[in-house]
Design a protein around this motif. Structure first.
Motif, PDB file in Angstrom:
ATOM      1  N   SER A 119      -5.369   2.572  -4.577  1.00 61.06           N
ATOM      2  CA  SER A 119      -5.595   1.340  -3.673  1.00 61.06           C
ATOM      3  C   SER A 119      -5.768   0.208  -4.727  1.00 61.06           C
ATOM      4  CB  SER A 119      -6.858   1.382  -2.780  1.00 61.06           C
ATOM      5  OG  SER A 119      -7.047   0.379  -2.090  1.00 61.06           O
ATOM      6  N   LEU A 120      -5.148  -0.926  -4.872  1.00 62.69           N
ATOM      7  CA  LEU A 120      -5.252  -1.782  -5.756  1.00 62.69           C
ATOM      8  C   LEU A 120      -6.277  -2.878  -5.343  1.00 62.69           C
ATOM      9  CD1 LEU A 120      -1.668  -2.439  -7.160  1.00 62.69           C
ATOM     10  CD2 LEU A 120      -3.482  -1.203  -8.409  1.00 62.69           C
ATOM     11  N   ARG A 121      -7.543  -3.016  -5.825  1.00 64.16           N
ATOM     12  CA  ARG A 121      -8.328  -3.924  -5.356  1.00 64.16           C
ATOM     13  C   ARG A 121      -8.278  -4.877  -6.386  1.00 64.16           C
ATOM     14  NH1 ARG A 121     -13.076  -2.560  -2.027  1.00 64.16           N
ATOM     15  NH2 ARG A 121     -12.181  -4.028  -0.845  1.00 64.16           N
ATOM     16  N   GLN A 143       2.775   7.855  -9.334  1.00 63.58           N
ATOM     17  CA  GLN A 143       2.015   7.368  -7.918  1.00 63.58           C
ATOM     18  C   GLN A 143       2.544   6.236  -7.171  1.00 63.58           C
ATOM     19  OE1 GLN A 143      -1.179   8.755  -6.906  1.00 63.58           O
ATOM     20  NE2 GLN A 143      -0.411   7.322  -5.337  1.00 63.58           N
ATOM     21  N   LEU A 144       3.353   6.719  -6.149  1.00 59.75           N
ATOM     22  CA  LEU A 144       4.037   5.640  -5.493  1.00 59.75           C
ATOM     23  C   LEU A 144       3.470   5.152  -4.400  1.00 59.75           C
ATOM     24  CD1 LEU A 144       7.554   7.459  -5.860  1.00 59.75           C
ATOM     25  CD2 LEU A 144       6.407   5.513  -7.425  1.00 59.75           C
ATOM     26  N   LYS A 145       2.578   5.872  -3.950  1.00 59.88           N
ATOM     27  CA  LYS A 145       1.862   5.436  -2.559  1.00 59.88           C
ATOM     28  C   LYS A 145       0.750   4.336  -3.106  1.00 59.88           C
ATOM     29  CE  LYS A 145       2.217   8.611   0.996  1.00 59.88           C
ATOM     30  NZ  LYS A 145       2.279   8.465   2.344  1.00 59.88           N
ATOM     31  N   VAL A 146       0.886   3.005  -2.730  1.00 64.67           N
ATOM     32  CA  VAL A 146       0.003   2.168  -3.351  1.00 64.67           C
ATOM     33  C   VAL A 146      -0.359   1.224  -2.219  1.00 64.67           C
ATOM     34  CG1 VAL A 146      -0.073  -0.041  -4.568  1.00 64.67           C
ATOM     35  CG2 VAL A 146       1.109   2.176  -5.519  1.00 64.67           C
ATOM     36  N   ASN A 147      -1.448   0.935  -2.118  1.00 64.22           N
ATOM     37  CA  ASN A 147      -2.240  -0.024  -0.931  1.00 64.22           C
ATOM     38  C   ASN A 147      -2.645  -1.239  -1.835  1.00 64.22           C
ATOM     39  OD1 ASN A 147      -3.720  -0.884   1.553  1.00 64.22           O
ATOM     40  ND2 ASN A 147      -5.523  -0.343   0.206  1.00 64.22           N
ATOM     41  N   TYR A 148      -1.948  -2.486  -1.405  1.00 62.31           N
ATOM     42  CA  TYR A 148      -2.683  -3.859  -1.688  1.00 62.31           C
ATOM     43  C   TYR A 148      -4.080  -4.258  -0.694  1.00 62.31           C
ATOM     44  CZ  TYR A 148       1.596  -4.267  -4.322  1.00 62.31           C
ATOM     45  OH  TYR A 148       2.715  -4.301  -5.003  1.00 62.31           O
ATOM     46  N   SER A 149      -5.095  -3.953  -1.439  1.00 60.15           N
ATOM     47  CA  SER A 149      -6.362  -4.002  -0.676  1.00 60.15           C
ATOM     48  C   SER A 149      -6.417  -5.588  -0.137  1.00 60.15           C
ATOM     49  CB  SER A 149      -7.529  -3.901  -1.314  1.00 60.15           C
ATOM     50  OG  SER A 149      -8.539  -3.515  -0.491  1.00 60.15           O
ATOM     51  N   ALA A 150      -6.722  -5.841   1.032  1.00 59.59           N
ATOM     52  CA  ALA A 150      -6.848  -7.108   1.618  1.00 59.59           C
ATOM     53  C   ALA A 150      -7.783  -7.236   2.751  1.00 59.59           C
ATOM     54  CB  ALA A 150      -5.513  -7.759   2.211  1.00 59.59           C
ATOM     55  N   ARG A 151      -7.965  -8.531   2.946  1.00 60.51           N
ATOM     56  CA  ARG A 151      -9.085  -8.602   4.410  1.00 60.51           C
ATOM     57  C   ARG A 151      -8.256  -9.201   5.450  1.00 60.51           C
ATOM     58  NH1 ARG A 151     -13.268 -12.579   2.721  1.00 60.51           N
ATOM     59  NH2 ARG A 151     -11.851 -12.935   1.057  1.00 60.51           N
ATOM     60  N   LYS A 152      -8.725  -8.788   6.512  1.00 57.35           N
ATOM     61  CA  LYS A 152      -8.068  -9.443   7.763  1.00 57.35           C
ATOM     62  C   LYS A 152      -8.101 -11.115   7.798  1.00 57.35           C
ATOM     63  CE  LYS A 152      -6.197  -8.551  11.773  1.00 57.35           C
ATOM     64  NZ  LYS A 152      -4.708  -7.957  11.695  1.00 57.35           N
ATOM     65  N   ARG A 153      -7.026 -11.617   8.043  1.00 59.47           N
ATOM     66  CA  ARG A 153      -7.082 -13.137   8.221  1.00 59.47           C
ATOM     67  C   ARG A 153      -7.363 -13.705   9.664  1.00 59.47           C
ATOM     68  NH1 ARG A 153      -2.690 -15.531   5.027  1.00 59.47           N
ATOM     69  NH2 ARG A 153      -1.553 -14.571   6.550  1.00 59.47           N
TER      70      ARG A 153
END
Lengths: 158, 180
Positions: A119-121, A143-153
């Motif tokens: 998880s990329l914060r 490591q190919l599974k990545v999450n771009y951490s974000a908040r709900k808009r």
């Protein structure tokens, strides 16, 4: 007459508090179960951007966090103001990523390892340079599974 | 005899206080928030330069974000709010136009950014591209099953995604802009 008169209003009966500890204990257990101790102290400023197409990361134990942002005020004298990467509790360089991922893998059962997510914060004001470098390194480390951490808009785009 | 005394009862009135103390501790340390975000699958790394394959221009939807966070889509500047709709239109090509994708399986979205692009802008663009796909998946799921894409079971989802695959290919970023 007075025989039937009730002794109303003379003494209020005490409310029994005997069940209070039980109630508190139930609450306590609830919070004990839900609690996840704060895992690392942030040394960089991270305020994640907003997005709409977001999904929740379900398995917390399978997520390793990479923080990217500017060092906080009290670290700026040493580390400057350029965006930095933080892994666990420490400032790190891009080259520390493979070792970090290996260490995270050790705690996880083998059959679950392919499900691990990075998880990329990332702070919203950071430029893409360092993010691209991190992404390249993640690809090189498999490591190919990545999450771009974000908040709900909440509101729509202007 | 005299030994058979009654056991004195343990005073439990402080139990509530102890429990309260623990409760407050856990209340303070708890973070219930789960991490949320946009999920991405990166392509595996290979040292060889990627094969250059000839793609028809009509099948490629090139999106570029420069260091000033401006958007260039197929050579034309575009507002971020239009991107979602244009993406969906490009992939599905409902009017069978000559300049949009032949069919969804052939459509490729090519995303390119600069090293000086802000992360916020990059993620906003990525979000809109993904939103375009999500809209299409939802429409298709509604047409075929009368359900939302999220409510489909995994087999149906896979089938649907085979017909409208998510292809966002990211090129190496350029480095014209200043990194801050």
């Amino acid at each position: 007459m007075s025989k039937f008169k009730k002794k109303r209003g003379k003494t209020t009966p005490a409310i029994s508090t005997a069940s209070l500890p039980d109630i508190i204990f139930i609450l306590l257990f609830f919070f004990m179960v839900v609690t996840v101790m704060k895992n690392s102290e942030l040394k960089v400023d991270v305020s994640v951007p907003e997005a709409t197409e977001i999904q929740k990361l379900v398995k917390k134990s399978l997520v390793s966090y990479l923080y990217i942002g500017r060092p906080m005020k009290n670290y700026q004298s040493v580390y400057g103001t350029a965006p930095r990467l933080q892994l666990n509790d420490k400032f790190a360089t891009i080259d520390d990523i493979p070792l970090f991922l290996e260490k995270e893998k050790l705690d996880i059962q083998e059959q679950l390892q392919p499900l691990m997510t990075a998880s990329l914060r990332v702070d919203r004001d950071v430029t893409m340079g360092i993010v691209s470098d991190v992404k390249t390194k993640l690809r090189k480390s498999g490591q190919l599974k990545v999450n771009y951490s974000a908040r709900k808009r909440a509101q729509a785009l202007k | 005899m005299g030994r058979e005394r009654q056991q004195p009862e343990i005073n439990a009135s402080s139990m509530a206080d102890i429990a309260f103390l623990l409760l407050i501790f856990f209340l303070v340390t708890t973070t219930i928030d789960v991490d949320k975000g946009i999920r991405v699958l990166l392509p595996p790394w290979s040292d060889e330069p990627p094969e250059t394959q000839k793609l028809k221009t009509r099948n490629v939807f090139s999106v570029m974000v420069n260091a000033n966070d401006e958007l260039l889509v197929r050579g034309e500047p575009m507002e971020l709010k239009d991107l979602r709709e244009k993406t969906a239109e490009f992939i599905s090509n409902p009017e069978k136009r000559e300049d949009l994708a032949e069919k969804p399986t052939k459509a490729i979205i090519s995303l390119k950014n600069d090293r000086g692009t802000s992360y916020e802008a990059y993620l906003a663009v990525y979000n809109e591209l993904k939103a375009g796909y999500n809209d299409l998946w939802n429409a298709e799921a509604d047409k075929r099953f009368g359900l939302k894409y999220e409510d489909l079971d995994i087999a149906d989802r896979k089938k649907l995604r085979a017909d409208i695959p998510l292809v966002i290919s990211e090129a190496e970023p350029t480095s014209f802009g200043e990194e801050k």
